[in-house]
Design an enzyme around this catalytic site. Structure first.
Site, PDB file in Angstrom:
ATOM      1  N   GLN A 130       0.845  -1.203   0.000  1.00  0.00           N
ATOM      2  CA  GLN A 130       0.000   0.000   0.000  1.00  0.00           C
ATOM      3  C   GLN A 130       0.881   1.254   0.000  1.00  0.00           C
ATOM      4  O   GLN A 130       1.533   1.541   1.003  1.00  0.00           O
ATOM      5  CB  GLN A 130      -0.881  -0.047   1.243  1.00  0.00           C
ATOM      6  CG  GLN A 130      -1.789   1.149   1.416  1.00  0.00           C
ATOM      7  CD  GLN A 130      -2.887   0.851   2.415  1.00  0.00           C
ATOM      8  OE1 GLN A 130      -3.675  -0.072   2.235  1.00  0.00           O
ATOM      9  NE2 GLN A 130      -2.937   1.601   3.488  1.00  0.00           N
ATOM     10  N   SER A 133       1.295   6.372   2.620  1.00  0.00           N
ATOM     11  CA  SER A 133       2.047   7.331   3.448  1.00  0.00           C
ATOM     12  C   SER A 133       3.259   7.886   2.713  1.00  0.00           C
ATOM     13  O   SER A 133       3.903   7.182   1.929  1.00  0.00           O
ATOM     14  CB  SER A 133       2.545   6.654   4.719  1.00  0.00           C
ATOM     15  OG  SER A 133       1.480   6.080   5.419  1.00  0.00           O
ATOM     16  N   SER A 165       4.812  -1.522   4.028  1.00  0.00           N
ATOM     17  CA  SER A 165       5.022  -2.908   4.466  1.00  0.00           C
ATOM     18  C   SER A 165       5.039  -3.818   3.237  1.00  0.00           C
ATOM     19  O   SER A 165       4.220  -3.649   2.328  1.00  0.00           O
ATOM     20  CB  SER A 165       3.884  -3.349   5.387  1.00  0.00           C
ATOM     21  OG  SER A 165       3.691  -2.422   6.422  1.00  0.00           O
ATOM     22  N   GLU A 248      -9.021  -1.753   6.688  1.00  0.00           N
ATOM     23  CA  GLU A 248      -7.757  -2.095   7.363  1.00  0.00           C
ATOM     24  C   GLU A 248      -7.915  -2.006   8.881  1.00  0.00           C
ATOM     25  O   GLU A 248      -7.434  -2.839   9.629  1.00  0.00           O
ATOM     26  CB  GLU A 248      -6.641  -1.139   6.890  1.00  0.00           C
ATOM     27  CG  GLU A 248      -5.334  -1.346   7.659  1.00  0.00           C
ATOM     28  CD  GLU A 248      -4.198  -0.441   7.211  1.00  0.00           C
ATOM     29  OE1 GLU A 248      -4.416   0.445   6.364  1.00  0.00           O
ATOM     30  OE2 GLU A 248      -3.087  -0.637   7.720  1.00  0.00           O
ATOM     31  N   SER A 378      -2.772   6.761  13.379  1.00  0.00           N
ATOM     32  CA  SER A 378      -2.347   6.774  14.793  1.00  0.00           C
ATOM     33  C   SER A 378      -3.557   6.872  15.737  1.00  0.00           C
ATOM     34  O   SER A 378      -4.666   7.243  15.322  1.00  0.00           O
ATOM     35  CB  SER A 378      -1.399   7.948  15.039  1.00  0.00           C
ATOM     36  OG  SER A 378      -2.139   9.144  14.988  1.00  0.00           O
ATOM     37  N   GLU A 380      -4.172   9.057  17.977  1.00  0.00           N
ATOM     38  CA  GLU A 380      -4.729  10.425  18.064  1.00  0.00           C
ATOM     39  C   GLU A 380      -5.727  10.650  16.931  1.00  0.00           C
ATOM     40  O   GLU A 380      -6.774  11.290  17.125  1.00  0.00           O
ATOM     41  CB  GLU A 380      -3.606  11.479  18.006  1.00  0.00           C
ATOM     42  CG  GLU A 380      -2.734  11.545  19.247  1.00  0.00           C
ATOM     43  CD  GLU A 380      -1.716  10.403  19.343  1.00  0.00           C
ATOM     44  OE1 GLU A 380      -1.535   9.655  18.343  1.00  0.00           O
ATOM     45  OE2 GLU A 380      -1.112  10.234  20.413  1.00  0.00           O
TER      46      GLU A 380
HETATM   47  C1  LIG Z   1       3.553  -1.285  11.479  1.00  0.00           C
HETATM   48  C2  LIG Z   1       3.240  -0.203  10.489  1.00  0.00           C
HETATM   49  C3  LIG Z   1       2.913  -0.535   9.188  1.00  0.00           C
HETATM   50  C4  LIG Z   1       2.627   0.461   8.245  1.00  0.00           C
HETATM   51  N1  LIG Z   1       2.381   0.086   6.950  1.00  0.00           N
HETATM   52  C5  LIG Z   1       2.102   1.039   6.023  1.00  0.00           C
HETATM   53  C6  LIG Z   1       1.872   0.660   4.660  1.00  0.00           C
HETATM   54  O1  LIG Z   1       1.979  -0.512   4.289  1.00  0.00           O
HETATM   55  N2  LIG Z   1       1.577   1.624   3.772  1.00  0.00           N
HETATM   56  C7  LIG Z   1       1.468   2.942   4.121  1.00  0.00           C
HETATM   57  O2  LIG Z   1       1.143   3.763   3.268  1.00  0.00           O
HETATM   58  N3  LIG Z   1       1.718   3.346   5.409  1.00  0.00           N
HETATM   59  C8  LIG Z   1       2.037   2.418   6.355  1.00  0.00           C
HETATM   60  N4  LIG Z   1       2.292   2.795   7.660  1.00  0.00           N
HETATM   61  C9  LIG Z   1       2.327   4.220   7.979  1.00  0.00           C
HETATM   62  C10 LIG Z   1       1.220   4.711   8.878  1.00  0.00           C
HETATM   63  O3  LIG Z   1      -0.006   4.771   8.190  1.00  0.00           O
HETATM   64  C11 LIG Z   1       1.647   6.106   9.405  1.00  0.00           C
HETATM   65  O4  LIG Z   1       2.811   5.910  10.168  1.00  0.00           O
HETATM   66  C12 LIG Z   1       0.570   6.740  10.243  1.00  0.00           C
HETATM   67  O5  LIG Z   1      -0.528   7.117   9.463  1.00  0.00           O
HETATM   68  C13 LIG Z   1       1.113   8.001  10.990  1.00  0.00           C
HETATM   69  O6  LIG Z   1       1.740   8.871  10.093  1.00  0.00           O
HETATM   70  P1  LIG Z   1       3.215   9.413  10.365  1.00  0.00           P
HETATM   71  O7  LIG Z   1       4.097   8.259  10.725  1.00  0.00           O
HETATM   72  O8  LIG Z   1       3.606  10.261   9.216  1.00  0.00           O
HETATM   73  O9  LIG Z   1       3.103  10.314  11.676  1.00  0.00           O
HETATM   74  P2  LIG Z   1       2.619  11.839  11.731  1.00  0.00           P
HETATM   75  O10 LIG Z   1       1.402  12.002  10.912  1.00  0.00           O
HETATM   76  O11 LIG Z   1       3.798  12.709  11.416  1.00  0.00           O
HETATM   77  O12 LIG Z   1       2.227  11.990  13.248  1.00  0.00           O
HETATM   78  C14 LIG Z   1       3.189  12.212  14.279  1.00  0.00           C
HETATM   79  C15 LIG Z   1       2.446  12.332  15.589  1.00  0.00           C
HETATM   80  O13 LIG Z   1       1.564  13.495  15.546  1.00  0.00           O
HETATM   81  C16 LIG Z   1       0.231  13.101  15.871  1.00  0.00           C
HETATM   82  N5  LIG Z   1      -0.729  13.870  15.070  1.00  0.00           N
HETATM   83  C17 LIG Z   1      -0.654  14.124  13.740  1.00  0.00           C
HETATM   84  N6  LIG Z   1      -1.748  14.820  13.339  1.00  0.00           N
HETATM   85  C18 LIG Z   1      -2.540  14.974  14.416  1.00  0.00           C
HETATM   86  C19 LIG Z   1      -3.802  15.593  14.633  1.00  0.00           C
HETATM   87  N7  LIG Z   1      -4.489  16.172  13.645  1.00  0.00           N
HETATM   88  N8  LIG Z   1      -4.332  15.564  15.888  1.00  0.00           N
HETATM   89  C20 LIG Z   1      -3.665  14.957  16.917  1.00  0.00           C
HETATM   90  N9  LIG Z   1      -2.435  14.362  16.762  1.00  0.00           N
HETATM   91  C21 LIG Z   1      -1.892  14.373  15.534  1.00  0.00           C
HETATM   92  C22 LIG Z   1       0.153  11.618  15.501  1.00  0.00           C
HETATM   93  O14 LIG Z   1      -0.877  10.959  16.207  1.00  0.00           O
HETATM   94  C23 LIG Z   1       1.541  11.124  15.897  1.00  0.00           C
HETATM   95  O15 LIG Z   1       1.577  10.857  17.264  1.00  0.00           O
HETATM   96  C24 LIG Z   1       2.626   1.831   8.616  1.00  0.00           C
HETATM   97  C25 LIG Z   1       2.958   2.190   9.934  1.00  0.00           C
HETATM   98  C26 LIG Z   1       3.265   1.189  10.867  1.00  0.00           C
HETATM   99  C27 LIG Z   1       3.661   1.604  12.247  1.00  0.00           C
END
Ligand SMILES: Cc1cc2nc3c(=O)[nH]c(=O)nc-3n(C[C@H](O)[C@H](O)[C@H](O)COP(=O)(O)OP(=O)(O)OC[C@H]3O[C@@H](n4cnc5c(N)ncnc54)[C@H](O)[C@@H]3O)c2cc1C
Length: 396
Positions: A130, A133, A165, A248, A378, A380
């Site tokens: 997928q 991100s 992933s 998902e 996440s 949040e």
């Molecule tokens: C095990 C695992 C598998 C994954 N697999 C995939 C995959 O196959 N394909 C894919 O596309 N993605 C994948 N992801 C990515 C995942 O979808 C993102 O990590 C997730 O959506 C969070 O985005 P970010 O890491 O950019 O964090 P950010 O969006 O940068 O967030 C950082 C922090 O800020 C907080 N935050 C951000 N915005 C807000 C808000 N509006 N209000 C309150 N708090 C907020 C978040 O909760 C978090 O604590 C995977 C992640 C994990 C951990």
């Protein structure tokens, strides 16, 4: 919904139990995956396992028969998830394909897309990943910057994705890219099927805290995608992506997780009994945490019944899936923290140390459990969805 288990369901359960007994490698158990010397070996085994499930008629139970599914009932799917967890059977390797891509194609794909892709998802002949991100677009997914420019009968996609992933061994990907930068951000996104072997794709694995490299960065440099590989219409990808994410977060896999966590709680109870047999006592506060975990697993079972009831009425998952995911996130992390507390100093041993309890399994699953409050959106973000869409609270 009528949850009475009928004789035909019992017959289904027994047939499946027999099949699992006959088809799982002899002596298979919770620690068996650790026997593989490399990730590649493990992937090859898991792929073969999913193929076996498909040939046995146990993959895609709820999918329509014409696309390789079994057209079974929600109760049968729940029984399958329970029995797979009980037998500690390996996970499906094509998780993204089965849980995210399949429902999306069934709901929004063209007939040609369904015929081309669905059965090979179930058999794991073609693994999917997928590409949603990006480094600057995780929670704020609509802020994605990968762009798709029209080129003849298709598009050229350029940008960077991250946390993908299984990208390393995926044959296909679902991918969101911007087709119109002049409109509000949610409205200019298109949903593509991308060939992971196309020129211009580069995959770089990322090492995780568990030591594994399930994650990857994926770079797209003018990757060609034919127009036939758009899911839905140009600029209408956002709504479809929300449906993919609800699948998902929501639904199928939580049945299995609930049973797996029930088995884990049983093991913690056994650890307390063992301690007593060896003349050691467990602190009452820790004992209370195990009971707390037991209660949460029972509540998860009831939440799963609610999901099952919705699915049997043909309802698509919605904001309720955020509630279930968030409940499960907390349950899972709490349970693993409790397990390590029960192990005490032994929890510091590496999994390959012969003195490690349960072959060090708890340390590994504890580390993995840290990711559940991030993956699929996440915690949040789930709380925001619950606040706005279930409670009707005003946006902050
Ligand atoms: C095990 C695992 C598998 C994954 N697999 C995939 C995959 O196959 N394909 C894919 O596309 N993605 C994948 N992801 C990515 C995942 O979808 C993102 O990590 C997730 O959506 C969070 O985005 P970010 O890491 O950019 O964090 P950010 O969006 O940068 O967030 C950082 C922090 O800020 C907080 N935050 C951000 N915005 C807000 C808000 N509006 N209000 C309150 N708090 C907020 C978040 O909760 C978090 O604590 C995977 C992640 C994990 C951990």
């Amino acid at each position: 919904m009528d949850l009475t288990v009928k004789p035909e369901h019992e017959e289904f359960r027994l047939r499946l139990r027999r099949w699992l007994h006959e088809n799982l490698p002899a002596g298979w158990g919770a620690d068996s995956l650790a026997q593989f010397r490399s990730y590649e070996e493990e992937v090859a085994f898991m792929r073969d396992w999913q193929g076996q499930l498909y040939r046995g008629g146990w993959a895609g139970l709820l999918w329509p028969k014409e696309y390789g599914g079994a057209g079974a009932t929600t109760i049968e799917q729940a029984i399958l998830n329970e029995e797979m967890a009980r037998a500690q059977a390996p996970e499906l390797i094509n998780k993204v394909g089965v849980h995210n891509v399949g429902p999306t194609l069934i709901n929004y794909g063209t007939e040609a897309q369904k015929r081309r892709f669905l059965s090979k998802i179930l058999s794991a002949e073609e693994i999917w990943c997928q590409l949603f991100s990006e480094p600057g677009a995780g929670s704020d997914l609509a802020g994605l910057r990968t762009r798709a420019e029209s080129d003849g009968d298709g598009y050229r996609l350029t940008g960077q994705k991250v946390w993908t992933s299984y990208a390393e061994f995926s044959r296909w990907a679902i991918c969101l890219a911007r087709t119109d930068a002049s409109v509000p951000k949610h409205k200019g996104i298109t949903y593509f099927i991308v060939d992971m072997q196309a020129p211009g794709i580069q995959v770089r694995p990322l090492r995780q805290i568990t030591g594994g490299t399930e994650f990857n960065e994926v770079f797209l440099d003018a990757v060609y995608v034919p127009r036939d590989f758009v899911i839905g219409k140009e600029n209408e990808g956002w709504g479809i992506a929300m449906n993919t994410l609800a699948h998902e977060r929501g639904t199928g896999y939580l049945f299995k997780e609930q049973v797996k966590h029930k088995i884990a709680v049983d093991r913690l109870v056994e650890m307390i009994r063992q301690a007593k047999r060896h003349g050691r006592s467990v602190h009452p506060a820790l004992r209370a945490e195990v009971i707390n975990a037991f209660i949460r697993v029972e509540i998860m079972r009831l939440l799963n019944y609610d999901t099952m009831s919705r699915m049997s009425r043909g309802q698509e998952p919605g904001p309720d899936s955020s509630l279930k995911k968030e409940f499960w996130n907390r349950l899972s992390q709490h349970l693993h923290e409790t397990a390590l507390a029960l192990e005490g100093p032994w929890s510091q041993l590496m999994p390959d140390d012969p003195r490690a309890i349960d072959s060090g399994r708890w340390q590994q699953t504890f580390l993995y459990s840290r990711s559940v409050t991030i993956s699929g959106g996440s915690s949040e973000i789930q709380l925001n969805i619950i606040a706005q869409r279930l409670l009707g609270l005003p946006k902050e």
